[in-house]
Design a protein around this motif. Structure first.
Motif, mmCIF file in Angstrom:
data_model
loop_
_atom_site.group_PDB
_atom_site.id
_atom_site.type_symbol
_atom_site.label_atom_id
_atom_site.label_comp_id
_atom_site.label_asym_id
_atom_site.label_seq_id
_atom_site.Cartn_x
_atom_site.Cartn_y
_atom_site.Cartn_z
ATOM 1 N N ASN A 433 -5.780 38.918 -6.443
ATOM 2 C CA ASN A 433 -7.226 39.175 -6.377
ATOM 3 C C ASN A 433 -7.529 40.387 -5.496
ATOM 4 O OD1 ASN A 433 -7.461 36.943 -7.969
ATOM 5 N ND2 ASN A 433 -8.871 35.841 -6.635
ATOM 6 N N ASN A 434 -6.731 41.437 -5.690
ATOM 7 C CA ASN A 434 -6.876 42.709 -4.973
ATOM 8 C C ASN A 434 -6.584 42.609 -3.478
ATOM 9 O OD1 ASN A 434 -7.679 44.213 -7.302
ATOM 10 N ND2 ASN A 434 -9.739 43.314 -7.107
ATOM 11 N N GLN A 435 -5.986 41.508 -3.048
ATOM 12 C CA GLN A 435 -5.533 41.390 -1.664
ATOM 13 C C GLN A 435 -4.012 41.484 -1.623
ATOM 14 O OE1 GLN A 435 -7.311 38.453 1.042
ATOM 15 N NE2 GLN A 435 -8.569 37.756 -0.667
ATOM 16 N N LEU A 464 6.157 34.185 -2.357
ATOM 17 C CA LEU A 464 5.284 34.754 -1.342
ATOM 18 C C LEU A 464 4.286 33.686 -0.926
ATOM 19 C CD1 LEU A 464 4.549 38.241 -2.949
ATOM 20 C CD2 LEU A 464 5.942 37.830 -0.914
ATOM 21 N N ASP A 465 4.097 33.542 0.358
ATOM 22 C CA ASP A 465 3.130 32.577 0.875
ATOM 23 C C ASP A 465 1.738 33.204 0.773
ATOM 24 O OD1 ASP A 465 1.540 30.856 2.381
ATOM 25 O OD2 ASP A 465 3.094 30.468 3.875
ATOM 26 N N ILE A 466 0.911 32.650 -0.096
ATOM 27 C CA ILE A 466 -0.446 33.196 -0.273
ATOM 28 C C ILE A 466 -1.483 32.228 0.291
ATOM 29 C CG2 ILE A 466 0.186 34.587 -2.275
ATOM 30 C CD1 ILE A 466 -1.198 32.440 -4.031
ATOM 31 N N THR A 467 -1.066 31.401 1.225
ATOM 32 C CA THR A 467 -1.987 30.421 1.823
ATOM 33 C C THR A 467 -3.208 31.105 2.420
ATOM 34 O OG1 THR A 467 -0.140 28.937 2.282
ATOM 35 C CG2 THR A 467 -2.174 28.553 3.499
ATOM 36 N N ASP A 468 -3.025 32.254 3.107
ATOM 37 C CA ASP A 468 -4.157 32.945 3.719
ATOM 38 C C ASP A 468 -5.179 33.374 2.666
ATOM 39 O OD1 ASP A 468 -3.043 32.628 6.176
ATOM 40 O OD2 ASP A 468 -2.345 34.692 6.399
ATOM 41 N N ILE A 469 -4.693 33.811 1.507
ATOM 42 C CA ILE A 469 -5.611 34.229 0.450
ATOM 43 C C ILE A 469 -6.395 33.027 -0.084
ATOM 44 C CG2 ILE A 469 -5.706 35.175 -1.903
ATOM 45 C CD1 ILE A 469 -3.308 36.932 -1.143
ATOM 46 N N VAL A 489 1.405 43.625 -9.839
ATOM 47 C CA VAL A 489 2.735 43.987 -9.361
ATOM 48 C C VAL A 489 2.919 45.486 -9.565
ATOM 49 C CG1 VAL A 489 5.209 43.547 -9.522
ATOM 50 C CG2 VAL A 489 3.586 41.710 -10.050
ATOM 51 N N ALA A 490 3.298 46.174 -8.477
ATOM 52 C CA ALA A 490 3.480 47.623 -8.552
ATOM 53 C C ALA A 490 4.791 48.013 -7.885
ATOM 54 C CB ALA A 490 2.315 48.347 -7.877
#
Length: 513
Positions: A433-435, A464-469, A489-490
């Motif tokens: 989500n752009n983060q 990847l831990d995306i808990t903060d997002i 993905v880049a």
């Protein structure tokens, strides 16, 4: 017991003014003069980590290796010897740190024996390369970039042409940050649990694992280990750097200084009060389960069979480090408490929570959602959508509504599953989500993608831990209103024209705390 002191390679500016590096070069040259089937040769020791000669499944064309002297492909030792010693390195496993510690100890003894024979110091020890120690020290020490030794006529065995750097331009450095975002970190030092599939320091519980399939986010092996390998090796057209491939990495003399720093970080982690596993299967190693033992050839002609239990305590070994301090990008005394405070949960200042409440070996995990198919990574941003299961997402949302000290909300992970490719040396940046969600190093990808590999051709899986997002979505009152996540993905470095990298699936999992 005499202690041999391992010191920072950047002493004396990392040049040959540092006697540790000059003696290292002289001893490496002696080991390189020995035949492949000699257990004390440079080539034999490299093959202990990963086989790198004729018959190597990586398909490397050794005619492209220009570093003097040329890598020999014969005489090959008898199969009883290769089966015992070669292809031992432990990756994607809780044995990663102890196996490599024993490997370093054996090589150090070989080198010291040669140095003493050359009338050098009897207390010589392997230097370490601390790429986190200030602005200049993220660059490869200059002693590894000179074509000749100080006499200006003897070829420098520490100089390797097959190093291309993180930007594939020959500039060899560790790219600690990308656009201000931490890329190569010491965040593994914040973990308080050694073993796990997520939120761990040391890796997943496995049997003998020459190459595995899962990289836990921010474990010691995942970051910084894998990133440093690829940042040094890199890739150029038709020529991948030897540090970028697990089967050739130990041919590069900088490999051992990198791994000394990894070993130093393990010592630092223990010094902070963190404990290694006490399981019999870890302490006894794979040999206890009837699998291959960890064994090294010694300078006196004998062999050393060792277990993690033999090397677990740095204080009981014959070497130490001049500095065990490590730093992290942010000082986080207790991440579980900090998360609860951020979510608005009242937490007393004296409350102590440890990250082991977030170790998922014994935690319930559930698929929350996945994208609809595989895709190829190109030299552009690739977007995919992860659709959520209503039932699973409601469980995540409910965990926030019940959040308290007794019921910590779910943690959420993004997985790139069954990533396959024909090159090891690329790095990817992932956003949700752009983060920014994190970086992924593809070290070992080619080997894991081959049908005859230890992973059966399934490629690698990265988390990847995306808990903060997800926490942010909750705080913005958006979590209940979304039904998907947009994942981008880049490539962080150029995808060359002869490179193919595919992602089998992108998924999201919840972990009940």
């Amino acid at each position: 017991m005499e202690k041999f002191l391992r010191k920072n390679a950047w002493n004396k500016e990392g040049t040959f003014e540092n006697p540790d590096l000059l003696w290292y070069a002289k001893a490496v040259a002696e080991m390189q003069s020995r035949k492949l089937d000699d257990p004390t040769s440079w080539w034999f020791f490299a093959a202990i980590h990963g086989e790198n000669i004729a018959g190597d499944p990586s398909g490397i064309d050794w005619n492209t290796i220009k570093s003097p002297p040329k890598v020999p492909v014969s005489p090959v030792p008898p199969i009883i010897i290769t089966d015992k010693y070669w292809n031992q390195c432990q990756h994607q496993t809780w044995y990663f740190a102890p196996w490599h510690r024993g490997y370093l100890m054996a090589l150090e003894i070989q080198i010291r024996t040669i140095i003493i024979q050359l009338n050098g110091p009897e207390d010589w020890a392997l230097p370490y390369w601390n790429y986190f120690n200030g602005e200049k020290e993220n660059k490869i020490p200059p002693a590894f970039t000179q074509e000749f030794l100080p006499d200006e006529k003897t070829p420098n065995p520490l100089f390797v042409t097959e190093r291309h750097g993180p930007d594939n331009d020959g500039n060899i450095y560790i790219k600690l940050f990308k656009d201000g975002k931490p890329r190569v970190t010491q965040n593994c030092e914040l973990k308080t649990v050694y073993e796990g599939n997520e939120n761990c320091f040391g890796g997943p519980n496995t049997h003998f694992s020459h190459y595995g399939t899962i990289f836990p986010a921010d474990s010691l092996e995942t970051n910084p280990h894998n990133f440093v390998h690829n940042d040094v090796g890199g890739v150029a057209a038709g020529n991948e750097g030897i540090m970028s491939d697990p089967n050739t990495a130990a041919l590069d003399p900088i490999f051992y200084l990198h791994h000394c720093n990894i070993d130093r970080m393990w010592g630092s982690w223990n010094k902070k009060g963190n404990s290694n596993p006490s399981d019999a299967e870890w302490l006894g190693g794979p040999g206890k389960m009837g699998e291959r033992e960890f064994v090294m050839p010694m300078a006196d002609g004998n062999e050393w069979v060792y277990t993690p239990n033999d090397v677990t305590n740095l204080d009981s070994l014959d070497y130490s480090y001049d500095n065990l301090e490590t730093q992290t990008e942010s000082i986080v005394s207790d991440t579980a408490v900090e998360r609860l405070k951020r979510l608005g949960i009242l937490v007393q200042d004296d409350v102590q929570l440890k990250d082991d409440i977030m170790d998922n070996n014994d935690k319930q995990t559930e698929l929350v959602g996945a994208n609809k198919g595989s895709f190829e990574i190109k030299n552009r941003v690739t977007n995919t959508k992860v659709d959520f299961s209503d039932k699973a997402l409601k469980k995540v949302s409910k965990s926030f509504l019940k959040a308290s000290l007794e019921e910590v909300p779910d943690r959420v992970y993004l997985l790139l599953e069954n990533v396959k490719g024909n090159v090891n040396a690329n790095t990817l940046e992932v956003s949700v989500n752009n983060q920014h969600a994190g970086f992924i190093s593809l070290f070992g990808l080619r080997n894991a993608s081959l049908d005859n590999s230890h992973g059966g051709g399934n490629g690698l899986t990265f988390s990847l831990d995306i808990t903060d997002i997800i926490d942010d979505l909750h705080l913005e009152n958006n979590l209940e209103n979304i039904n998907s996540l947009n994942v981008s993905v880049a490539p962080d470095n150029e995808i060359l024209s002869d490179t193919k990298i595919t992602v089998g699936r992108v998924s999201v999992y919840r972990e009940k705390q």
